[in-house]
Structures are given as structure tokens and as C-alpha cells.
Design a protein around this motif. Structure first.
Motif, PDB file in Angstrom:
ATOM      1  N   GLY A 187      13.640  18.184  -9.998  1.00  0.00           N
ATOM      2  CA  GLY A 187      13.722  19.412  -9.218  1.00  0.00           C
ATOM      3  C   GLY A 187      14.087  19.186  -7.767  1.00  0.00           C
ATOM      4  O   GLY A 187      13.942  20.090  -6.934  1.00  0.00           O
ATOM      5  N   TYR A 188      14.568  17.985  -7.455  1.00  0.00           N
ATOM      6  CA  TYR A 188      15.102  17.680  -6.121  1.00  0.00           C
ATOM      7  C   TYR A 188      16.620  17.661  -6.221  1.00  0.00           C
ATOM      8  O   TYR A 188      17.184  16.943  -7.055  1.00  0.00           O
ATOM      9  CB  TYR A 188      14.640  16.309  -5.639  1.00  0.00           C
ATOM     10  N   THR A 189      17.300  18.406  -5.377  1.00  0.00           N
ATOM     11  CA  THR A 189      18.753  18.368  -5.366  1.00  0.00           C
ATOM     12  C   THR A 189      19.238  17.096  -4.677  1.00  0.00           C
ATOM     13  O   THR A 189      18.455  16.362  -4.055  1.00  0.00           O
ATOM     14  CB  THR A 189      19.334  19.583  -4.638  1.00  0.00           C
ATOM     15  N   LYS A 190      20.523  16.838  -4.771  1.00  0.00           N
ATOM     16  CA  LYS A 190      21.110  15.642  -4.167  1.00  0.00           C
ATOM     17  C   LYS A 190      20.820  15.565  -2.680  1.00  0.00           C
ATOM     18  O   LYS A 190      20.613  14.470  -2.122  1.00  0.00           O
ATOM     19  CB  LYS A 190      22.618  15.644  -4.423  1.00  0.00           C
ATOM     20  N   ASP A 191      20.773  16.724  -2.008  1.00  0.00           N
ATOM     21  CA  ASP A 191      20.546  16.757  -0.570  1.00  0.00           C
ATOM     22  C   ASP A 191      19.067  16.628  -0.196  1.00  0.00           C
ATOM     23  O   ASP A 191      18.733  16.598   1.001  1.00  0.00           O
ATOM     24  CB  ASP A 191      21.090  18.060   0.015  1.00  0.00           C
ATOM     25  N   GLN A 192      18.183  16.551  -1.199  1.00  0.00           N
ATOM     26  CA  GLN A 192      16.739  16.502  -0.935  1.00  0.00           C
ATOM     27  C   GLN A 192      16.124  15.128  -1.214  1.00  0.00           C
ATOM     28  O   GLN A 192      14.910  14.999  -1.300  1.00  0.00           O
ATOM     29  CB  GLN A 192      16.023  17.558  -1.778  1.00  0.00           C
ATOM     30  N   MET A 193      16.942  14.100  -1.346  1.00  0.00           N
ATOM     31  CA  MET A 193      16.400  12.793  -1.695  1.00  0.00           C
ATOM     32  C   MET A 193      15.584  12.163  -0.563  1.00  0.00           C
ATOM     33  O   MET A 193      14.674  11.377  -0.819  1.00  0.00           O
ATOM     34  CB  MET A 193      17.519  11.860  -2.143  1.00  0.00           C
ATOM     35  N   LYS A 195      13.582  13.896   1.261  1.00  0.00           N
ATOM     36  CA  LYS A 195      12.283  14.542   1.021  1.00  0.00           C
ATOM     37  C   LYS A 195      11.558  13.867  -0.135  1.00  0.00           C
ATOM     38  O   LYS A 195      10.349  13.622  -0.081  1.00  0.00           O
ATOM     39  CB  LYS A 195      12.471  16.027   0.716  1.00  0.00           C
ATOM     40  N   PHE A 196      12.295  13.553  -1.208  1.00  0.00           N
ATOM     41  CA  PHE A 196      11.687  12.887  -2.356  1.00  0.00           C
ATOM     42  C   PHE A 196      11.046  11.562  -1.949  1.00  0.00           C
ATOM     43  O   PHE A 196       9.893  11.276  -2.287  1.00  0.00           O
ATOM     44  CB  PHE A 196      12.728  12.665  -3.446  1.00  0.00           C
ATOM     45  N   GLU A 197      11.788  10.746  -1.205  1.00  0.00           N
ATOM     46  CA  GLU A 197      11.233   9.461  -0.791  1.00  0.00           C
ATOM     47  C   GLU A 197       9.995   9.654   0.088  1.00  0.00           C
ATOM     48  O   GLU A 197       8.999   8.937  -0.057  1.00  0.00           O
ATOM     49  CB  GLU A 197      12.273   8.623  -0.052  1.00  0.00           C
ATOM     50  N   LYS A 198      10.030  10.639   0.981  1.00  0.00           N
ATOM     51  CA  LYS A 198       8.867  10.929   1.818  1.00  0.00           C
ATOM     52  C   LYS A 198       7.682  11.364   0.960  1.00  0.00           C
ATOM     53  O   LYS A 198       6.538  10.926   1.178  1.00  0.00           O
ATOM     54  CB  LYS A 198       9.224  12.023   2.823  1.00  0.00           C
ATOM     55  N   ASP A 199       7.939  12.206  -0.034  1.00  0.00           N
ATOM     56  CA  ASP A 199       6.870  12.673  -0.927  1.00  0.00           C
ATOM     57  C   ASP A 199       6.282  11.520  -1.735  1.00  0.00           C
ATOM     58  O   ASP A 199       5.062  11.447  -1.933  1.00  0.00           O
ATOM     59  CB  ASP A 199       7.408  13.744  -1.878  1.00  0.00           C
ATOM     60  N   PHE A 281       5.830   8.187 -13.466  1.00  0.00           N
ATOM     61  CA  PHE A 281       5.277   9.381 -12.823  1.00  0.00           C
ATOM     62  C   PHE A 281       6.427  10.290 -12.411  1.00  0.00           C
ATOM     63  O   PHE A 281       7.281   9.895 -11.622  1.00  0.00           O
ATOM     64  CB  PHE A 281       4.434   9.035 -11.597  1.00  0.00           C
ATOM     65  N   ILE A 282       6.466  11.495 -12.970  1.00  0.00           N
ATOM     66  CA  ILE A 282       7.509  12.483 -12.670  1.00  0.00           C
ATOM     67  C   ILE A 282       7.003  13.357 -11.528  1.00  0.00           C
ATOM     68  O   ILE A 282       6.040  14.106 -11.693  1.00  0.00           O
ATOM     69  CB  ILE A 282       7.837  13.333 -13.910  1.00  0.00           C
ATOM     70  N   LEU A 283       7.628  13.232 -10.365  1.00  0.00           N
ATOM     71  CA  LEU A 283       7.237  14.020  -9.201  1.00  0.00           C
ATOM     72  C   LEU A 283       8.136  15.248  -9.137  1.00  0.00           C
ATOM     73  O   LEU A 283       9.361  15.130  -8.995  1.00  0.00           O
ATOM     74  CB  LEU A 283       7.362  13.187  -7.932  1.00  0.00           C
ATOM     75  N   THR A 284       7.522  16.416  -9.227  1.00  0.00           N
ATOM     76  CA  THR A 284       8.261  17.664  -9.393  1.00  0.00           C
ATOM     77  C   THR A 284       8.225  18.470  -8.105  1.00  0.00           C
ATOM     78  O   THR A 284       7.151  18.732  -7.545  1.00  0.00           O
ATOM     79  CB  THR A 284       7.658  18.481 -10.552  1.00  0.00           C
ATOM     80  N   ASN A 285       9.377  18.863  -7.642  1.00  0.00           N
ATOM     81  CA  ASN A 285       9.561  19.470  -6.328  1.00  0.00           C
ATOM     82  C   ASN A 285       9.161  20.945  -6.344  1.00  0.00           C
ATOM     83  O   ASN A 285       9.984  21.831  -6.539  1.00  0.00           O
ATOM     84  CB  ASN A 285      11.030  19.319  -5.909  1.00  0.00           C
TER      85      ASN A 285
END
Length: 428
Positions: A187-193, A195-199, A281-285
């Protein structure tokens, strides 16, 4: 003769145990993985296994010493045998979302099929594999399917899949001697990676503040795999929101709003096919509260809910260590999930059928069984009635453990021991 015979029996038993324990990885396996895609299909009264596909994958990051574990967790079991000698060379226990679905009301009237995957070290020689289900009536293993696999077969796929960028968040050492924990983006778009790494880094920091993980951080590698989605967040049928994501995650699993899962385990494994992986672990945005965790399958949680850290710890307890839910006073979609005449396989709940195999030896002297709840001592070790979605007939180790409530007090001693045993399986 009476003196000699017991000695002979002891020697034979010792040799049998030694031969089983001394399965040499290099005698039977390469450094790659064999992936078996299959379907579990059926309803509440029956289930079958259907083989879909065999594949070669580039990495076996799992244990090379504990090829046959000493514990038998999970609702299913997979075994592999050397075809020529008949020697069992690998065993793997697991559970699935399909197994949970079979306990729902829908399964009484509608059959379904769920895609599944098991992986094992890639064999050097022809093997026979066998799938088992745990019989709910007595807890014993029942064979479901046998299949012979020739590792040289041209029909074993070597096709590559999409390879996603990844970041190593914690570097504990060589994958084969560590727990390789892999966070994947959903649920993270290409432009949100970013944010994913921070999360992920927030989750990892939170994770290693909690025992026994805190004391054993050096036994872990942690990866973040950046698998982009076309839209943000998971499906949420209750809000009529539908998303396009790699793993098709969704709230309202079995009609429960907070139960966040995916039924497509094949898609999950496709994301990590070339990453050293022991635990997913699936991290869901999303900000919506929810999560899920299934033994040797995956764990999942929301990224932005204020309880995200506690949910992650709880759900990973399910998926990594086989811990059972200890709550009994909230909405679930299951019907008679446990047979009270059988001891559950989960290490932190008991029906007292075989309590000696659980935490009986950890109890303080003169502990009453069952143990009355003392609200002034919610973490006192005992045998408290209620757990496994049932208020009667199942017992938990303390009143309020991480597997019952979102508490920063963390896991009870029983759960901590089970987690440590799971870590040992990979690293010792």
C-alpha cells in the motif's frame, strides 16, 4: 541376559537419536531453495492438497542444522525424505489462513481454495515429500498428499520474478546463522518508499526494545523490501475502498473489521523470492487499526495507527513463535476453534489435557490450578481460565500478557521462553 538387554536397547535408542540429529546439510542439499506452490481446498468437513508448481529459488537462508525441529507447531506439517534411503531430511510446521477460514460459518456451506507455498533447501537427489494435517479430534498427524520430486527435472521452473530494491536495516551476520526478518511494503506507492523505510525503522526500534528480542538483537538480520503499490493502503470493504497492491491485503477478513490479512500467500512469497527470508512482516500503509499473524506464514500491521508497535509485537508473536491468542472477550468469526479434549500445540495456552508439556514446571510452589485472577497482580504466573477465543476450558499463563492486550509490559515468561526457542532454532 536381563542385564544386557536394557543396555542394548539404550544403545539402539542412542544411535537412532544420533542418526536423526546428525543429518548433514551438505550431504543432501545445495545453497538454493526448492519452492512448492500448492492449493489447499475444501470446506469445514474436508480439505485436500493440489500441487501447482515447483520452482528453484536462489537462496536458502534457513537453518542448516535443525533440519528436523524438536517441536511440532502448526496445523500442517511438511516432510521431505531422501528417496533412495527413505531418510527424513527436512520437516516444517506451519499454519494458514485457509485453516482459520475452515472454522468460520461460511465454510459450512461454501468450498474455497487458497494458494500456498512451502520452501525447503534445494535437494541434490530425488526426494519424496509429504503433507500432513493435524486431526482436530485427537491432535495427531494425518497424511494428505505424497509426491516425488526429481531436482534435475526440466519442469522445475527457474524463471525469475520481479526483484525489488531492499535496504538492510540490521546487519547481524551470515543469513544461514541468523533470523532473517523481512519487512515488505504494502500500500506504499513508488513515491512513498522513503516513508516506508522510515516506518520500518520505527518498527524495528520498537521491536528491539521488547524482551527477549532486546537481549538477542545480535541474532537478527532485518531487511526492508520496497515493493510498490499502484494505490495507497489495503482494501477496506467496510468503507467501500479497493486498492491495487502486490499482495492484495484487506481489512474485514472473515467479516472482522480489524483483521488485516491476505489470502494470496503465493503473492507474498513472490515479493521475497530473492531475499534471505525466515520471517515475513507485511507493513501496510494505513492509519486504520488492524493486523494479523499466522505461524510460519506472515505477520501484518498498519503503519500509522498509534498502536502500531504493540500490534506488530503481538502479531509477530503468532507468526514467528507460534503463540496463541490469549483473549476471549472480543469479537471473532470462529466457531469452536479448539477441541477442549486435546492439548493445543501453541506453547502459551493449555486445556490441561497435557499441562506437563507446557509451563507447569515454571509455576511457583503451591500455585492453585486454575488460578484466581488477582487484579493487583496482573502479571503473576499461574493458570488463568480464558484464552484462544474461549472463556471456558482454555487457560493462559498470566492475566494480561502481550498476547491478550496491547500492553507495554510485554510478554509473560512463558511467551518469552517460546520466542527464545524460536530464535535458537535458526541460530543454534
Amino acid at each position: 541376559m536381563k542385564r544386557i538387554l536394557p543396555l542394548i536397547l539404550i544403545i539402539c535408542a542412542f544411535l537412532t537419536a544420533e542418526s536423526k540429529a546428525q543429518i548433514r546439510y551438505d550431504d543432501y542439499f545445495t545453497s538454493k531453495s526448492l519452492r512448492i506452490d500448492f492449493l489447499l481446498a475444501g470446506d469445514c468437513s474436508y480439505q485436500k492438497v493440489f500441487i501447482d508448481k515447483y520452482s528453484e529459488e536462489p537462496i536458502w537462508a534457513g537453518t542448516r542444522t535443525n533440519l528436523i525441529p524438536s517441536f511440532e507447531y502448526g496445523e500442517y506439517q511438511f516432510r521431505a525424505y531422501d528417496k533412495a534411503s527413505g531418510t527424513e531430511i527436512f520437516r516444517y510446521g506451519f499454519s494458514t489462513l485457509f485453516m482459520e477460514w475452515r472454522s468460520t460459518l461460511e465454510a459450512k456451506s461454501v468450498p474455497r481454495a487458497y494458494p500456498q507455498v512451502v520452501t525447503m533447501p534445494y535437494p541434490k537427489n530425488t526426494i519424496e515429500v509429504e503433507f500432513f494435517e493435524r486431526n482436530k479430534a485427537d491432535g495427531k498427524w494425518v497424511s494428505m498428499l505424497k509426491s516425488t520430486i526429481d531436482p534435475a527435472s526440466m519442469f522445475i521452473s527457474k524463471e525469475s520474478k520481479a526483484s525489488y530494491p531492499r535496504v538492510k536495516i540490521v546487519d547481524g551476520g551470515t543469513p544461514e546463522n541468523k533470523v532473517d526478518m523481512v519487512f515488505v511494503a504494502e500500500g506504499y506507492t513508488k513515491d512513498q518508499m522513503a516513508k516506508f523505510e522510515k516506518d520500518v525503522r520505527f518498527m524495528v526500534d520498537y521491536f528491539f526494545q521488547r524482551e527477549p528480542y532486546k537481549s538477542r538483537k545480535g541474532d537478527f538480520n532485518v531487511w526492508a523490501v520496497m515493493s510498490p503499490s499502484e494505490s495507497v493502503g489495503p482494501d477496506n470493504p467496510g468503507k467501500n475502498y479497493w486498492s491495487r497492491t502486490p499482495m492484495a491485503s484487506t481489512f474485514y477478513t472473515f467479516g472482522t473489521d480489524r483483521y488485516l490479512t491476505t489470502s494470496d500467500y503465493k503473492a507474498v512469497r513472490d515479493v521475497v523470492w530473492d531475499v534471505p527470508t525466515d520471517a515475513i512482516f507485511i507493513l501496510t500503509n494505513t492509519e486504520v487499526y488492524g493486523g494479523g499473524g499466522i505461524y510460519n506464514y506472515y505477520a501484518m500491521a498498519s503503519s500509522d495507527n498509534r498502536y502500531r508497535g504493540e500490534v506488530m509485537i503481538h502479531e509477530f508473536g503468532h507468526s514467528f513463535a507460534g503463540l496463541g491468542d490469549e483473549y476471549f472477550d472480543s469479537e471473532t468469526a470462529y466457531e469452536d476453534f479448539y477441541n477442549l479434549k486435546v492439548e493445543p500445540w501453541e506453547p502459551n495456552i493449555t486445556t490441561l489435557v497435557n499441562f506437563g508439556a507446557k509451563w507447569k514446571n515454571m509455576l511457583p510452589a503451591n500455585t492453585p490450578i486454575p488460578t484466581p485472577v488477582d487484579l493487583t497482580q496482573p502479571r503473576k504466573l499461574g493458570v488463568y481460565e480464558g484464552g484462544g477465543y474461549m472463556s471456558k476450558g482454555i487457560y493462559r499463563p498470566i492475566d494480561k500478557c502481550q498476547m491478550r492486550v496491547n500492553t507495554k509490559d510485554g510478554f509473560c515468561p512463558v511467551c518469552q521462553q517460546a520466542i527464545s526457542n524460536a530464535i535458537d532454532y535458526f541460530v543454534k
